[in-house]
Design a protein around this motif. Sequence first.
Motif, PDB file in Angstrom:
ATOM      1  N   ARG A 289     -10.795 -13.036  10.563  1.00  0.00           N
ATOM      2  CA  ARG A 289      -9.694 -12.478   9.784  1.00  0.00           C
ATOM      3  C   ARG A 289      -8.509 -12.146  10.672  1.00  0.00           C
ATOM      4  O   ARG A 289      -8.644 -11.993  11.895  1.00  0.00           O
ATOM      5  CB  ARG A 289     -10.146 -11.201   9.053  1.00  0.00           C
ATOM      6  CG  ARG A 289     -11.347 -11.393   8.119  1.00  0.00           C
ATOM      7  CD  ARG A 289     -11.870 -10.050   7.639  1.00  0.00           C
ATOM      8  NE  ARG A 289     -10.849  -9.313   6.925  1.00  0.00           N
ATOM      9  CZ  ARG A 289     -10.771  -9.211   5.600  1.00  0.00           C
ATOM     10  NH1 ARG A 289     -11.669  -9.823   4.838  1.00  0.00           N
ATOM     11  NH2 ARG A 289      -9.814  -8.517   5.016  1.00  0.00           N
TER      12      ARG A 289
ATOM     13  N   SER B  23     -11.200  -5.633   7.298  1.00  0.00           N
ATOM     14  CA  SER B  23     -11.700  -5.694   5.928  1.00  0.00           C
ATOM     15  C   SER B  23     -11.241  -4.467   5.136  1.00  0.00           C
ATOM     16  O   SER B  23     -11.352  -3.330   5.621  1.00  0.00           O
ATOM     17  CB  SER B  23     -13.227  -5.747   5.949  1.00  0.00           C
ATOM     18  OG  SER B  23     -13.775  -5.368   4.704  1.00  0.00           O
ATOM     19  N   GLN B  24     -10.736  -4.680   3.926  1.00  0.00           N
ATOM     20  CA  GLN B  24     -10.324  -3.551   3.095  1.00  0.00           C
ATOM     21  C   GLN B  24     -11.512  -2.680   2.696  1.00  0.00           C
ATOM     22  O   GLN B  24     -11.382  -1.469   2.511  1.00  0.00           O
ATOM     23  CB  GLN B  24      -9.583  -4.035   1.840  1.00  0.00           C
ATOM     24  CG  GLN B  24     -10.448  -4.686   0.758  1.00  0.00           C
ATOM     25  CD  GLN B  24     -10.655  -6.171   1.000  1.00  0.00           C
ATOM     26  OE1 GLN B  24     -10.476  -6.659   2.118  1.00  0.00           O
ATOM     27  NE2 GLN B  24     -11.007  -6.897  -0.048  1.00  0.00           N
ATOM     28  N   TYR B  25     -12.694  -3.283   2.589  1.00  0.00           N
ATOM     29  CA  TYR B  25     -13.897  -2.512   2.282  1.00  0.00           C
ATOM     30  C   TYR B  25     -14.144  -1.487   3.392  1.00  0.00           C
ATOM     31  O   TYR B  25     -14.399  -0.305   3.132  1.00  0.00           O
ATOM     32  CB  TYR B  25     -15.120  -3.436   2.187  1.00  0.00           C
ATOM     33  CG  TYR B  25     -15.139  -4.380   1.012  1.00  0.00           C
ATOM     34  CD1 TYR B  25     -15.688  -3.991  -0.208  1.00  0.00           C
ATOM     35  CD2 TYR B  25     -14.646  -5.676   1.123  1.00  0.00           C
ATOM     36  CE1 TYR B  25     -15.733  -4.868  -1.289  1.00  0.00           C
ATOM     37  CE2 TYR B  25     -14.681  -6.555   0.051  1.00  0.00           C
ATOM     38  CZ  TYR B  25     -15.229  -6.153  -1.151  1.00  0.00           C
ATOM     39  OH  TYR B  25     -15.271  -7.017  -2.212  1.00  0.00           O
TER      40      TYR B  25
ATOM     41  N   LEU C  46      -8.256   0.968  -0.316  1.00  0.00           N
ATOM     42  CA  LEU C  46      -8.311  -0.435  -0.737  1.00  0.00           C
ATOM     43  C   LEU C  46      -6.906  -1.010  -0.893  1.00  0.00           C
ATOM     44  O   LEU C  46      -6.647  -2.156  -0.517  1.00  0.00           O
ATOM     45  CB  LEU C  46      -9.073  -0.552  -2.064  1.00  0.00           C
ATOM     46  CG  LEU C  46     -10.572  -0.240  -2.022  1.00  0.00           C
ATOM     47  CD1 LEU C  46     -11.157  -0.300  -3.430  1.00  0.00           C
ATOM     48  CD2 LEU C  46     -11.320  -1.208  -1.107  1.00  0.00           C
TER      49      LEU C  46
ATOM     50  N   LEU D 214      -5.414  -4.187   1.416  1.00  0.00           N
ATOM     51  CA  LEU D 214      -4.948  -5.443   0.830  1.00  0.00           C
ATOM     52  C   LEU D 214      -3.426  -5.564   0.830  1.00  0.00           C
ATOM     53  O   LEU D 214      -2.884  -6.548   0.304  1.00  0.00           O
ATOM     54  CB  LEU D 214      -5.453  -5.557  -0.618  1.00  0.00           C
ATOM     55  CG  LEU D 214      -6.944  -5.833  -0.808  1.00  0.00           C
ATOM     56  CD1 LEU D 214      -7.319  -5.729  -2.276  1.00  0.00           C
ATOM     57  CD2 LEU D 214      -7.311  -7.210  -0.270  1.00  0.00           C
TER      58      LEU D 214
ATOM     59  N   ARG E  18     -15.554  -8.189  -8.268  1.00  0.00           N
ATOM     60  CA  ARG E  18     -14.725  -8.479  -7.093  1.00  0.00           C
ATOM     61  C   ARG E  18     -13.272  -8.091  -7.307  1.00  0.00           C
ATOM     62  O   ARG E  18     -12.561  -7.748  -6.348  1.00  0.00           O
ATOM     63  CB  ARG E  18     -14.795  -9.976  -6.762  1.00  0.00           C
ATOM     64  CG  ARG E  18     -16.095 -10.438  -6.136  1.00  0.00           C
ATOM     65  CD  ARG E  18     -16.030 -11.907  -5.796  1.00  0.00           C
ATOM     66  NE  ARG E  18     -14.898 -12.212  -4.936  1.00  0.00           N
ATOM     67  CZ  ARG E  18     -14.290 -13.404  -4.901  1.00  0.00           C
ATOM     68  NH1 ARG E  18     -14.692 -14.388  -5.709  1.00  0.00           N
ATOM     69  NH2 ARG E  18     -13.267 -13.598  -4.091  1.00  0.00           N
ATOM     70  N   ASN E  19     -12.821  -8.120  -8.565  1.00  0.00           N
ATOM     71  CA  ASN E  19     -11.427  -7.793  -8.848  1.00  0.00           C
ATOM     72  C   ASN E  19     -11.074  -6.372  -8.405  1.00  0.00           C
ATOM     73  O   ASN E  19      -9.953  -6.123  -7.969  1.00  0.00           O
ATOM     74  CB  ASN E  19     -11.147  -7.948 -10.339  1.00  0.00           C
ATOM     75  CG  ASN E  19     -11.183  -9.394 -10.786  1.00  0.00           C
ATOM     76  OD1 ASN E  19     -10.218 -10.127 -10.643  1.00  0.00           O
ATOM     77  ND2 ASN E  19     -12.328  -9.820 -11.319  1.00  0.00           N
TER      78      ASN E  19
ATOM     79  N   PHE F 241     -12.002  -4.825  -5.867  1.00  0.00           N
ATOM     80  CA  PHE F 241     -11.956  -4.679  -4.419  1.00  0.00           C
ATOM     81  C   PHE F 241     -11.099  -5.750  -3.737  1.00  0.00           C
ATOM     82  O   PHE F 241     -10.646  -5.547  -2.614  1.00  0.00           O
ATOM     83  CB  PHE F 241     -13.377  -4.748  -3.839  1.00  0.00           C
ATOM     84  CG  PHE F 241     -14.305  -3.714  -4.385  1.00  0.00           C
ATOM     85  CD1 PHE F 241     -14.339  -2.436  -3.847  1.00  0.00           C
ATOM     86  CD2 PHE F 241     -15.132  -4.007  -5.451  1.00  0.00           C
ATOM     87  CE1 PHE F 241     -15.189  -1.470  -4.351  1.00  0.00           C
ATOM     88  CE2 PHE F 241     -15.997  -3.041  -5.972  1.00  0.00           C
ATOM     89  CZ  PHE F 241     -16.018  -1.773  -5.419  1.00  0.00           C
ATOM     90  N   GLU F 242     -10.854  -6.884  -4.427  1.00  0.00           N
ATOM     91  CA  GLU F 242     -10.185  -8.010  -3.773  1.00  0.00           C
ATOM     92  C   GLU F 242      -8.958  -8.525  -4.519  1.00  0.00           C
ATOM     93  O   GLU F 242      -8.145  -9.236  -3.918  1.00  0.00           O
ATOM     94  CB  GLU F 242     -11.195  -9.159  -3.596  1.00  0.00           C
ATOM     95  CG  GLU F 242     -12.393  -8.779  -2.740  1.00  0.00           C
ATOM     96  CD  GLU F 242     -13.432  -9.881  -2.651  1.00  0.00           C
ATOM     97  OE1 GLU F 242     -13.080 -11.048  -2.913  1.00  0.00           O
ATOM     98  OE2 GLU F 242     -14.599  -9.584  -2.329  1.00  0.00           O
ATOM     99  N   ASN F 243      -8.814  -8.207  -5.781  1.00  0.00           N
ATOM    100  CA  ASN F 243      -7.662  -8.645  -6.571  1.00  0.00           C
ATOM    101  C   ASN F 243      -6.533  -7.627  -6.380  1.00  0.00           C
ATOM    102  O   ASN F 243      -6.658  -6.469  -6.778  1.00  0.00           O
ATOM    103  CB  ASN F 243      -8.058  -8.758  -8.048  1.00  0.00           C
ATOM    104  CG  ASN F 243      -6.932  -9.296  -8.916  1.00  0.00           C
ATOM    105  OD1 ASN F 243      -5.753  -9.141  -8.626  1.00  0.00           O
ATOM    106  ND2 ASN F 243      -7.300  -9.922 -10.028  1.00  0.00           N
TER     107      ASN F 243
ATOM    108  N   VAL G 111      -6.600  -3.833  -7.917  1.00  0.00           N
ATOM    109  CA  VAL G 111      -6.743  -2.708  -6.983  1.00  0.00           C
ATOM    110  C   VAL G 111      -5.583  -1.728  -7.148  1.00  0.00           C
ATOM    111  O   VAL G 111      -5.783  -0.506  -7.206  1.00  0.00           O
ATOM    112  CB  VAL G 111      -6.839  -3.221  -5.537  1.00  0.00           C
ATOM    113  CG1 VAL G 111      -6.647  -2.090  -4.536  1.00  0.00           C
ATOM    114  CG2 VAL G 111      -8.188  -3.902  -5.315  1.00  0.00           C
TER     115      VAL G 111
END
Length: 361
Positions: free
Chosen positions: A164, A168-170, A226, A230, A259-260, A262-264, A268
């Motif tokens: 990356r 990681s946003q997590y 989060l 992102l 997933r949205n 945490f990743e969209n 978020v």
Amino acid sequence: MTLSTHAPTLAREADGWARSRRLIRFWLYGVAALILALVVVGGATRLTESGLSITEWKPIHGIVPPLSQAQWQEEFDLYRQIPQYQLLNKGMSLSDFQTIYWWEWAHRFLARSVGFAFALPLAFFWLTGRIEPWLKPRLVGLLTLGGVQGGIGWWMVASGLVERTEVSQYRLAVHLTMACIIFASTLWIAKGLSPQRIEAPPTGHSAKVGALLVALALLQIYLGGLVAGLNAGLSFNTWPLMDGQIVPANLLAMSPAWRNFFENVMTVQFTHRCGAYLLFTVALLHAIAARRLAPGSRHAKMATHLAGLVTLQAALGITTLLLQVPIGWALLHQAGALLVLAGAVFHARELKGAYPLPAAA
């Protein structure tokens, strides 16, 4: 020995514990202030994309920054091996690298300072017999959480060193939330050690609502982590509409649906907005109920102040969004989140009352 002979001894013991509590309380408030500064510097590190500039974890050796041209070049060469440099910063000068390096070094230095500021006084208070037995495991728990947080910090950084160009946003959200849990726990213990006026809560449910407000503040901070991870604040810079709608379309565009959240980027940011609305509503209704049921009480005043803090924080968040996240406003918003959390902790802890002194237990 009669009760009258015991009385002066018990009074002296109670006074001694009260003095010790005062020292411990001020120490814990000082640690909490350092944690607040650490979180703000961490936010600046994130906003300046500086967090990957130090590619190795050196808990002891890393205290000393590069002191020679050769050492600076060595650090720069390590940075040039990771994807962030190769894909985003290729051609960066050594001077530019030093700028981002100092942000990350300052963040790590502050983290180490918090550790020393906690561990050394803890040892002193412990060895001089100033810590009540029930308090010892709580303080050791805080120290343990601090050690775990150091590991989480490196776990976060490591996520951005191989494939990356950023962490990681997590992991960033977990790292930020853990810092705030330590901050809240430190304030909770410190507030419980302060002498408080005995005052019944407005209702039997007031303490539960106070705890709920602490939980909602922590949840909102996690959601903000989060957003930061992102760079979601750089999109959809309008309010109250988002993408031209109250509830935008495509919130569940990814599959599987979870997933949205945490990743969209859209989802978020929308979830973070909804978290703010929920926290604001609960804080406002709680303040209104406290003022109606216990007008003029300390609990009503604290609930009102907390609602005011939440309102101010919401205004900071909206301003930061509309201005497209300038670093100054973003850091004010991040600091505001911790002040809201502090206000919620103080209010919830006061609803439970102070820890009783040993002689009165």
